[in-house]
Design a protein around this motif. Sequence first.
Motif, PDB file in Angstrom:
ATOM      1  N   ILE A  64       2.643   1.775  -3.380  1.00 47.74           N
ATOM      2  CA  ILE A  64       1.744   2.310  -4.410  1.00 47.74           C
ATOM      3  C   ILE A  64       1.496   3.804  -4.183  1.00 47.74           C
ATOM      4  CG2 ILE A  64      -0.616   2.208  -5.309  1.00 47.74           C
ATOM      5  CD1 ILE A  64      -0.505  -0.855  -4.686  1.00 47.74           C
ATOM      6  N   ILE A  65       1.302   4.194  -2.929  1.00 53.89           N
ATOM      7  CA  ILE A  65       1.038   5.596  -2.596  1.00 53.89           C
ATOM      8  C   ILE A  65       2.219   6.477  -2.995  1.00 53.89           C
ATOM      9  CG2 ILE A  65       0.731   7.221  -0.670  1.00 53.89           C
ATOM     10  CD1 ILE A  65      -0.911   5.002   0.722  1.00 53.89           C
ATOM     11  N   ASN A  66       3.443   5.970  -2.772  1.00 57.93           N
ATOM     12  CA  ASN A  66       4.649   6.775  -3.009  1.00 57.93           C
ATOM     13  C   ASN A  66       5.341   6.453  -4.339  1.00 57.93           C
ATOM     14  OD1 ASN A  66       5.121   8.329  -0.375  1.00 57.93           O
ATOM     15  ND2 ASN A  66       4.847   6.244   0.380  1.00 57.93           N
ATOM     16  N   ARG A  67       4.637   5.779  -5.251  1.00 60.91           N
ATOM     17  CA  ARG A  67       5.310   5.308  -6.477  1.00 60.91           C
ATOM     18  C   ARG A  67       5.842   6.467  -7.334  1.00 60.91           C
ATOM     19  NH1 ARG A  67      -0.115   4.774  -7.297  1.00 60.91           N
ATOM     20  NH2 ARG A  67      -1.020   5.584  -9.250  1.00 60.91           N
ATOM     21  N   THR A  93       8.311   3.045   3.723  1.00 66.01           N
ATOM     22  CA  THR A  93       8.321   2.601   2.324  1.00 66.01           C
ATOM     23  C   THR A  93       9.728   2.221   1.888  1.00 66.01           C
ATOM     24  OG1 THR A  93       6.534   4.185   1.911  1.00 66.01           O
ATOM     25  CG2 THR A  93       7.595   3.188  -0.017  1.00 66.01           C
ATOM     26  N   ILE A 130       0.852  -1.211   0.000  1.00 67.71           N
ATOM     27  CA  ILE A 130       0.000   0.000   0.000  1.00 67.71           C
ATOM     28  C   ILE A 130       0.880   1.250   0.000  1.00 67.71           C
ATOM     29  CG2 ILE A 130      -1.642   1.346   1.354  1.00 67.71           C
ATOM     30  CD1 ILE A 130      -2.825  -1.354   2.312  1.00 67.71           C
ATOM     31  N   SER A 131       1.883   1.274   0.891  1.00 68.17           N
ATOM     32  CA  SER A 131       2.771   2.446   0.969  1.00 68.17           C
ATOM     33  C   SER A 131       3.591   2.606  -0.306  1.00 68.17           C
ATOM     34  CB  SER A 131       3.697   2.327   2.179  1.00 68.17           C
ATOM     35  OG  SER A 131       4.588   1.237   2.027  1.00 68.17           O
TER      36      SER A 131
END
Length: 399
Positions: free
Chosen positions: A276-279, A308, A273-274
Motif C-alpha cells: 500500500i505504501i509503495n502502490r 515489497t 502494508i508495504s
Amino acid sequence: NLILVVGFILRYEIPLDEITELYQPRYFLINLLATVLFIIATKFYDVYKKAKFEYIPVVKTTLLTFFGIALITFFVRDLAFSRLILASSATLSVFILLLFRYVSIRKNRAKNPKDQFSPINVLLVGDGNKADALINKIRSQVEWNYNIVGIVNKEKSNLEQEADIPVVGTIQRLPELVRFYEADEVIYLLPSVSYEEILYAISQIKNPAVSNKIVPDSLDYVIGKTNVDYLDEFPVMDVEISYQSAWNNFLKRSFDIKLSLVMLILLFVPGEISRIINRKKRNNFTFYISEREKIELAFVNDSKARFTNFYLSLWHILKGKMSFIGSPLIPNTMSDISYYKQGITGLRQINEKKTISNQEKRRFELFYLQNYSIWLDLEILIKSITKGSKTFEFLFESK
C-alpha cells in the motif's frame, strides 16, 4: 475408480438400493487416494504425453497406484480393506486400461495412418559439408527409412536448395516448420548451429512426439540427457531436456505453490502494508520468454523496495507467472530471451559475479535446463540465502 466401487459392493454385499446408506465414507477416501496416486504416477511416466502410444507405462502406472494404496492402508488402519478387492481391482484395471490404450492407438492410426513401415519425416537443421555428407549417407541407406522433408538454415540469405532438398526456412521459424511438414524428428548439425540456438528450438517445440537429435562436432559436450546412436560414421544423440519433463514440471509447480502459500501467510500483514505504501511506484514490466511469448509482472520501480518486490513476487509465483528458481528478471529486451519462467533467484543469478560475457551467462542457463531437478532448485535456493544473489537489481540495470 469404478472397479474399486464394484469391488466394495460385491465383497461387502451392499444392496444397490441401499448403496447411499451403506457405502462408507472411508471407501470414498480410497477412491480419492487412488485418483491422486494415479495422476502422480501418470505424470512420472508421461503416460499421456511422451508415452501416449506405449503400453508398458500404463502397466507401471496402474501397479504403482495400487501398490501405493496397499502401502498407505497398511499403515493407516482406518482405511484398511479387503486384500481380495485390492488384488482383483489391480488385475482388472491393468487389463481394462491396456484395452483403452489399444483402442486409443488404433483410433490414432486410423486418423494418421503411420506405422513402422512409414518413412520418418526429418527436418535437418544446419548447412555445409556435414549436411551434404549426412544427406548422401541417408539416401544410400534405404533401410534407415528417413525422409528428409527440408533443410532449415540459420540465415535468410541461405534459403536455397541443397542436395536437391529444399531449404524451407530459418531456425527462428522451426516450431512452425515442424507442424507444417509434420516432422517426426529434427536433427541439428554442429557446429553450423550453436548450442544456444538448439536450446531455443527445443524449448519452443512443445510436442513430445517430436524427437530432437544432435549430430555433434565432438562427443565432449552434450546437451540434455542423451542416448548416443550411430548413422554409420555419424554419431546421433537423442536429446531430452530435464526441465521439460512433465514429472519435473509437476514437482516444481507443487514446490512453488506450497512455499509461496506458507510465506504469504507469514508475511501477509507487513507485505500488504508495504504494498500500500509503495502502490504509486508500482509499474508493469514486460519479460520475454521467447520471441512470441511475453509476460507482464507488476513490481515497485524502486531499487530500495526489495521487501515489497519480494512480496509481490510471491503472488506472481502462486499464480504461476513466476517461480522461486528461474531466469533473471531482465525486462523489456528481446536480446535476453530466457526460454523459461523468471525467478526470484536462479543458477545464473548466484553466479553473476563470476561471469563476464553473455556466452558464459547462457552456459549457466543451459546447464540448468539440461540438469534440472527439484534437488538442484533446493541447492540454488540455499546458496541464494547463505551467499546472497542478484535478484531485483536486474529490474533497474540496463542490459
